[in-house]
Design an enzyme around this catalytic site. Structure first.
Site, PDB file in Angstrom:
ATOM      1  N   SER A 130      32.872  36.193 -15.407  1.00 24.23           N
ATOM      2  CA  SER A 130      32.628  35.908 -16.828  1.00 24.23           C
ATOM      3  C   SER A 130      31.797  34.631 -16.922  1.00 24.23           C
ATOM      4  O   SER A 130      31.817  33.817 -15.988  1.00 24.23           O
ATOM      5  CB  SER A 130      33.960  35.681 -17.545  1.00 24.23           C
ATOM      6  OG  SER A 130      33.751  35.266 -18.871  1.00 24.23           O
ATOM      7  N   TYR A 143      42.366  31.242 -19.356  1.00 21.64           N
ATOM      8  CA  TYR A 143      41.437  32.298 -18.930  1.00 21.64           C
ATOM      9  C   TYR A 143      40.308  31.679 -18.100  1.00 21.64           C
ATOM     10  O   TYR A 143      39.962  32.181 -17.031  1.00 21.64           O
ATOM     11  CB  TYR A 143      40.883  33.010 -20.163  1.00 21.64           C
ATOM     12  CG  TYR A 143      39.899  34.128 -19.856  1.00 21.64           C
ATOM     13  CD1 TYR A 143      40.299  35.236 -19.111  1.00 21.64           C
ATOM     14  CD2 TYR A 143      38.588  34.073 -20.325  1.00 21.64           C
ATOM     15  CE1 TYR A 143      39.393  36.263 -18.830  1.00 21.64           C
ATOM     16  CE2 TYR A 143      37.682  35.088 -20.062  1.00 21.64           C
ATOM     17  CZ  TYR A 143      38.095  36.183 -19.314  1.00 21.64           C
ATOM     18  OH  TYR A 143      37.203  37.207 -19.038  1.00 21.64           O
TER      19      TYR A 143
END
Ligand code: NDP
Length: 236
Positions: A130, A143
């Site tokens: 990501s 995250y």
């Protein structure tokens, strides 16, 4: 014999789109996730094989070794963001769960499948990390910590496998509008999940990311795309 691809987290979103994309490219795709029925439906649609897989469960990952003895492409896609609280307000157990899923889950699958990749004389490992693996954002501490970790795993693996015929590719998307990601982040709150996409004009689709994965896997085997960052034009 058709080349074989294993896609984890293929029951929805980026994983499902990637399974479809790789099937179009002639791969026999193993569609793996916890929601077995969805995997079976997709496998039937694309002429692939379904496998129930929980990447956080050691025994479930061990079973992969027997189920997939040879492999050309591994796509580590299973992952999630759990919660959007500040660092001060976060539950450490959520952070632990994200680390177990996004880092240790990927580690387990890589360890389990490297022999199957080598059995084919080499292959490709794609990991969907990501942009959160290199840039932190408010409410994304846990995250981001897990995706920074997953990215470190991928970078280390690439160094350790250099000189071996195994490519290690990091696909790092920005905001992608998928069925499950925002909903999981906001713990099932549909209104909050919808608001995530309101701030960005034309977020990426799962198919956009699948296209990047298909492109990187389709290059000749001596070409390694180390890291491909892909984000919506409107996302800074
Ligand atoms: P989805 O929620 O649609 O997909 C997540 C997938 O992961 C599902 O198929 C889910 O299947 C699977 N999964 C979750 N936990 C496990 C587990 N323990 N074992 C096996 N599979 C699991 O979201 P996305 O498609 O958006 O996310 C896919 C990947 O892309 C993730 O790694 C995410 O971090 C990354 N990403 C997403 C972005 C976005 O904006 N959407 C941006 C950048 C990266 P099941 O529940 O059936 O197990």
């Amino acid at each position: 014999m058709a080349p074989i691809a294993l896609v984890t987290g293929a029951s929805s979103g980026i994983g499902a789109a990637t399974a479809r994309r790789l099937a179009e490219d002639g791969y026999e795709v193993v569609v793996a996730a916890r929601r077995g029925i969805r995997c079976e439906q997709l496998a039937e649609e694309i002429g692939g094989r379904a496998l129930r897989l929980d990447v956080t469960d050691e025994r479930s990952v061990d079973a992969l070794v027997e189920a997939v003895p040879r492999l050309d492409v591994l796509v580590n896609n299973a992952g999630a963001a759990l919660g959007a609280e500040s660092v001060e307000g976060a539950d450490p157990e959520d952070w632990q769960r994200m680390y177990d899923l996004n880092v240790i889950g990927t580690l387990r699958v890589v360890q389990a499948m490297l022999p199957a990749l080598r059995a084919e004389g080499g292959g490709t490992i794609v990991t969907v990390t990501s942009t959160a693996g290199s840039v932190a954002y408010e409410g994304g501490g846990g995250y981001c910590a897990s995706k920074f970790g997953e990215r470190a795993l991928v970078d280390t693996l690439r160094l350790e496998l250099s000189g071996h015929p195994v490519r290690v590719i990091d696909i790092a998307p920005g905001m992608v509008k998928t069925e499950g990601f925002a909903l999981t982040r906001y713990r099932g709150d549909e209104a909050a999940a919808k608001r995530v996409y309101e701030g960005v004009d034309s977020p990426l689709t799962a198919e956009d990311v699948a296209e990047c994965i298909g492109f990187a896997c389709g290059l000749p085997l001596h070409v390694n795309v180390d890291r491909l960052v892909v984000r919506p034009l409107a996302q800074a």
